[in-house]
Write a protein that holds these residues in place. Structure first.
Motif, PDB file in Angstrom:
ATOM      1  N   THR A 337       0.848  -1.189   0.000  1.00  0.00           N
ATOM      2  CA  THR A 337       0.000   0.000   0.000  1.00  0.00           C
ATOM      3  C   THR A 337       0.883   1.237   0.000  1.00  0.00           C
ATOM      4  N   ASP A 341      -1.755   6.192  -0.954  1.00  0.00           N
ATOM      5  CA  ASP A 341      -3.049   5.508  -0.997  1.00  0.00           C
ATOM      6  C   ASP A 341      -3.667   5.549   0.400  1.00  0.00           C
ATOM      7  N   THR A 342      -4.367   6.605   0.700  1.00  0.00           N
ATOM      8  CA  THR A 342      -4.902   6.808   2.056  1.00  0.00           C
ATOM      9  C   THR A 342      -6.370   6.424   2.187  1.00  0.00           C
ATOM     10  N   ASP A 343      -7.077   6.256   1.057  1.00  0.00           N
ATOM     11  CA  ASP A 343      -8.504   5.955   1.102  1.00  0.00           C
ATOM     12  C   ASP A 343      -8.698   4.444   1.025  1.00  0.00           C
ATOM     13  N   LEU A 344      -8.406   3.753   2.138  1.00  0.00           N
ATOM     14  CA  LEU A 344      -8.436   2.293   2.158  1.00  0.00           C
ATOM     15  C   LEU A 344      -9.716   1.785   2.799  1.00  0.00           C
ATOM     16  N   PRO A 345     -10.257   0.676   2.298  1.00  0.00           N
ATOM     17  CA  PRO A 345     -11.443   0.102   2.934  1.00  0.00           C
ATOM     18  C   PRO A 345     -11.131  -0.353   4.356  1.00  0.00           C
ATOM     19  N   TYR A 418      -8.415  -5.457  -2.990  1.00  0.00           N
ATOM     20  CA  TYR A 418      -7.872  -5.392  -1.643  1.00  0.00           C
ATOM     21  C   TYR A 418      -8.036  -6.749  -0.962  1.00  0.00           C
TER      22      TYR A 418
END
Length: 543
Positions: A337, A341-345, A418
Motif C-alpha cells: 500500500t 493511498d490513504t482511502d483504504l477500505p 484489496y
C-alpha cells in the motif's frame, strides 16, 4: 525531486528488468555513495565502503576455513555490525547465510544448525556454552565475538583474530545470479519442527524494493529499527536501505525508556517496529525526549491496530503509519500500500501486490467469489520473488504447493483488489452456527485495560463446534477475576463469541520467536485453573 523519483533514481533498475542481487546492490552503493554512512549501531558508524571492506575481510577468513559456494554459515548474534559483515561476507563467497534466533537453546538450537548442515557457526561469546552442550558433529569451527581462550574445544576461535578477518589477500569474487540461494530462514515451528525457507538473493531484494514503494525514501534519510536481525522485518528494512543508498540506525533491543532518546540521537525520520512496541510507547508517559521528537518521525512501519495508529498520528506527529501489509516467510509483501493511498477500505490488509496472483479458495481449491472468505493462496508473476521451497523437505513443499498454488493456512477474502485477513485457518472458530475470527476476538480482549495478552481457541471433545476458551495474561499490577472478565466480554462481544471457558495465566505458551502455540493450549484443554461460565450459571442470550 520527489521521494518516489529519488527511489527510482537510486534503486536497482536490474530488478525491474528481471532480477537483482544483494552484492550487486552493495557494489552500486559503494560506487555512488561509498563514503556516506550506511550503518549506525548506537553511534558506531560504517560507510558503504567500510561495510564492503569488512565483509570482504570476513569472507577471506571464512574461505580459509573451507567455506565455499553453496555452504551454509550459521549466525547466532545480537543486533550488531557483525551480523551485516557475516551476512554479506558469506554471500560474497556464494555461501548461504542462516541466522538463528538468539533465544534458541537445546533441541531448538541443535535442530536448525544440524538441519542446515552448517559447518561454521558465528555466535556471541555467552552463547558458546549452549552450542557446545548440544551434539553438532558436523560443525568444524565456532567463531565467537570476543576472547575464545577459555574454551578447551579446539573448534572455538575468536572472530577478531587475524585468521578470521583477513585484511589483505586475493579478491573475493562470486558471479551471483538473482536465483542464487542466499539465506535459509527457519519458520517458528508452531505445528512441528521448524523448516528452513529457501530464499534467493532476488527475493530479499524484492522485499526491499516493495518496502521502498510503501514508504518512498527522501534524500539522506535515516531509518531506525530495533527488530532482531534474524527476523524478516529487519532484513527487509536493511535491504530497502541498501537499495535506496540511505542509512539505517539499528539498536540491540527495544526499550521504552530509551526509544525517544535514540530517535533523537540518530536523527531518524522513519522507523520499523514490531507490534507490541506501538502499544507500549502509546501508553508511556511524556518525556522531554519524546516532546522534542514530536513530528520528527514522518513514517513508521509495522502492524498496529487502527486505534493505536491514531494515537501515533495525533500524539507523536507521525504522518504515515505503514500498517497495511500482509505476508509470511514464504512470501513477503503479498500486499503493498503506497503512502499516497490513504482511502483504504476498513479492515483490509492492503492492496494486492502486482508481483502475485492471489485468490481465496474453498477446501477443494475452487476459486470463491469476491467477498466470500476462504483460504488465501498465491503464486508469483515474476521469477524469484518468493521462497523456493523448504530446505531438504520436498514433500512438505509439495504439500503447501497443492495445485501449483502456495497455501498460506490463512482465511481471508478479496474485494476490489484489496485483501482482507480473517483468521488462521486452524484457529477459525464456529459457535452457535456462526463463524468467528479468533483474531478479532483477541483484538477485543487486548482493549481491556487489565489484559496484556490473549489467546482464543476451541476446546472440548465430542462437541461438533467445540467450546470457546480464552486465556489471558494480565498487565503488571493489574487485578481481574475470570467472572469480571466474563461480564466485560458480554458487553463487548457478540453473544455467540462470548467464551464459555476463561483462564488467567502468568504466561502463554509460545515458541522462542514469541508466537503463541495454540495447539499446545488446545491440548491442555479444560485445566484445573479454568473457570466455566455455564457452571457458574451465567447464560448469554441474543440481544
Amino acid at each position: 525531486m520527489t521521494g518516489l523519483a529519488i527511489l527510482h533514481d537510486r534503486q536497482s533498475r536490474e530488478y525491474v528488468d528481471g532480477g537483482d542481487t544483494l552484492m550487486h546492490a552493495l557494489d552500486r552503493a559503494v560506487a555512488a555513495r561509498g563514503d556516506e554512512i550506511f550503518l549506525d549501531f548506537a553511534g558506531r558508524t560504517f560507510t558503504y565502503r567500510q561495510t564492503k571492506e569488512r565483509a570482504v575481510e570476513l569472507a577471506r577468513g571464512l574461505r580459509s576455513l573451507g567455506v565455499g559456494a553453496g555452504d551454509r554459515v550459521v549466525t547466532q548474534l545480537r543486533n550488531s555490525e557483525d551480523v551485516i559483515f557475516s551476512w554479506f561476507g558469506t554471500n560474497l563467497l556464494g555461501a548461504v547465510w542462516v541466522p538463528v534466533n538468539t533465544a534458541y537453546r537445546g533441541e531448538f538450537l541443535r535442530h536448525q544448525i544440524a538441519d542446515s548442515g552448517a559447518e561454521v557457526v558465528i555466535c556471541e561469546t555467552e552463547y558458546t556454552d549452549g552450542l557446545l552442550s548440544v551434539a553438532l558433529p558436523d560443525v568444524r569451527a565456532i567463531l565467537v565475538r570476543g576472547a575464545a581462550s577459555e574454551w578447551s574445544d579446539g573448534r572455538v576461535h575468536s572472530l577478531d583474530s587475524y585468521r578470521i578477518r583477513i585484511a589483505d589477500g586475493d579478491p573475493v569474487e562470486h558471479a551471483a545470479k538473482p536465483s542464487d540461494l542466499t539465506c535459509l530462514l527457519y519458520t517458528s515451528g508452531t505445528t512441528g519442527p521448524s523448516k528452513g525457507c529457501m530464499m534467493s538473493t532476488n527475493y530479499l531484494c524484492n522485499m526491499g524494493y516493495h518496502s521502498n514503494t510503501a514508504v518512498p525514501p527522501l534524500p539522506n534519510e535515516r531509518n531506525w529499527t530495533c527488530n532482531p536481525m534474524f527476523h524478516m522485518s529487519a532484513l527487509g528494512g536493511i535491504v530497502a536501505t541498501l537499495l535506496n543508498q540511505g542509512s539505517i540506525s539499528i539498536v540491540e533491543q527495544f526499550s521504552v525508556s530509551s526509544f525517544w532518546s535514540e530517535i533523537e540521537r540518530s536523527g531518524a525520520t522513519t522507523a520499523l517496529l514490531l507490534g507490541p512496541a506501538f502499544n507500549w510507547l502509546a501508553n508511556a508517559d511524556d518525556t522531554p525526549e519524546m516532546l522534542r521528537c514530536v513530528g520528527q518521525l514522518r513514517a513508521v512501519t509495522g502492524y498496529v491496530a487502527p486505534e493505536v495508529a491514531q494515537v501515533w498520528r495525533t500524539r507523536f506527529g507521525v504522518k504515515h503509519m505503514n500498517r497495511y501489509a500482509y505476508g509470511q516467510t514464504e512470501g513477503v509483501w503479498l500486499t503493498v500500500t503506497p503512502a499516497e493511498d490513504t482511502d483504504l477500505p476498513a479492515g483490509c490488509v492492503g492492496r494486492i501486490c502486482e508481483d502475485f496472483d492471489i485468490r481465496a479458495v474453498d477446501d477443494n481449491d475452487v476459486l470463491l467469489p469476491d467477498g466470500q472468505p476462504g483460504e488465501i493462496v498465491f503464486r508469483p508473476k515474476r521469477p524469484n520473488v518468493m521462497f523456493t521451497g523448504y530446505w531438504k523437505r520436498p514433500d512438505e513443499t509439495a504439500k503447501v504447493w497443492r495445485n501449483l498454488w502456495m497455501h498460506t493456512g490463512d482465511i481471508g477474502f478479496i474485494q476490489n483488489g484489496y485483501l482482507f485477513f480473517v483468521d488462521r485457518k486452524k484457529d477459525y472458530l464456529r459457535s452457535r452456527g456462526e463463524n468467528i475470527s479468533s483474531f478479532e476476538v483477541e483484538r477485543t480482549y487486548q482493549q481491556h485495560p487489565s489484559v496484556s495478552e490473549a489467546a482464543v481457541y476451541a476446546v472440548g471433545e465430542g462437541v461438533s463446534e467445540g467450546e470457546i476458551k480464552v486465556s489471558v495474561v494480565l498487565r503488571d499490577g493489574a487485578s481481574l477475576s475470570c467472572e469480571e472478565l466474563c461480564t466485560w466480554s458480554i458487553e463487548h462481544l457478540p453473544y455467540f463469541a462470548v467464551p464459555r471457558y476463561f483462564e488467567i495465566r502468568d504466561e502463554l505458551i509460545k515458541t522462542p520467536t514469541g508466537k503463541i502455540q495454540k495447539f499446545n493450549l488446545r491440548a491442555e484443554g479444560i485445566s484445573e485453573s479454568t473457570w466455566d461460565r455455564v457452571a457458574a450459571g451465567i447464560t448469554v442470550r441474543r440481544r
